[in-house]
Design a protein around this motif. Structure first.
Motif, short mmCIF file in Angstrom:
data_model
loop_
_atom_site.label_atom_id
_atom_site.label_comp_id
_atom_site.label_asym_id
_atom_site.label_seq_id
_atom_site.Cartn_x
_atom_site.Cartn_y
_atom_site.Cartn_z
N SER A 150 -3.39 7.14 -7.75
CA SER A 150 -4.19 8.30 -7.36
C SER A 150 -5.63 7.97 -6.96
O SER A 150 -6.45 8.88 -6.79
CB SER A 150 -4.20 9.32 -8.51
N LYS A 187 0.83 -1.21 0.00
CA LYS A 187 0.00 0.00 0.00
C LYS A 187 0.86 1.25 0.00
O LYS A 187 0.58 2.22 -0.71
CB LYS A 187 -0.95 -0.03 1.19
N SER A 188 1.92 1.25 0.78
CA SER A 188 2.84 2.38 0.82
C SER A 188 3.56 2.56 -0.51
O SER A 188 3.71 3.68 -1.02
CB SER A 188 3.85 2.17 1.95
N GLN A 243 1.20 4.13 -3.06
CA GLN A 243 0.99 5.55 -2.81
C GLN A 243 2.20 6.36 -3.28
O GLN A 243 2.05 7.39 -3.94
CB GLN A 243 0.72 5.80 -1.34
#
Length: 89
Positions: A78, A69-70, A73
C-alpha cells in the motif's frame, strides 16, 4: 553474497503473505537464494523482507523487475518500498 532489504506497508498482512508465498518460484528464477519476512512489532502491516543473491547485480535487477512491481501491487502493498542492498563484510 548480496542481501536486499525491502520495507513497505501492506493493507492486510495475511493476504499479502499468501501472495508472497505463491511467488516463491518467481523469486528463485530471478536469483533469490534465501528469503525471510519480518513484521514490525508495533504494526503487523509494516513488513521488512530480506532476499539473498549471489551478486549485487542480481539484487539490483530483481529490485528493478517490472513484474515484481506488479506482483507487489496485486498482493496489497500500500505504499512505496524502501529498498537497500548490502554486501557481506
Amino acid at each position: 553474497m548480496a542481501r536486499m532489504f525491502a520495507r513497505h506497508p501492506v493493507s492486510d498482512f495475511e493476504k499479502w503473505h499468501q501472495a508472497y508465498k505463491e511467488v516463491a518460484n518467481f523469486q528463485k528464477e530471478n536469483g533469490v537464494t534465501a528469503e525471510a519476512v519480518f513484521q514490525n512489532a508495533d504494526d503487523p502491516n509494516d513488513i521488512t523482507v530480506i532476499h539473498d543473491f549471489a551478486t549485487v547485480d542480481e539484487a539490483k535487477a530483481f529490485a528493478a523487475n517490472e513484474e515484481l512491481k506488479s506482483i507487489m501491487q496485486n498482493a496489497g502493498v500500500s505504499g512505496p518500498p524502501t529498498i537497500w542492498i548490502t554486501t557481506e563484510g
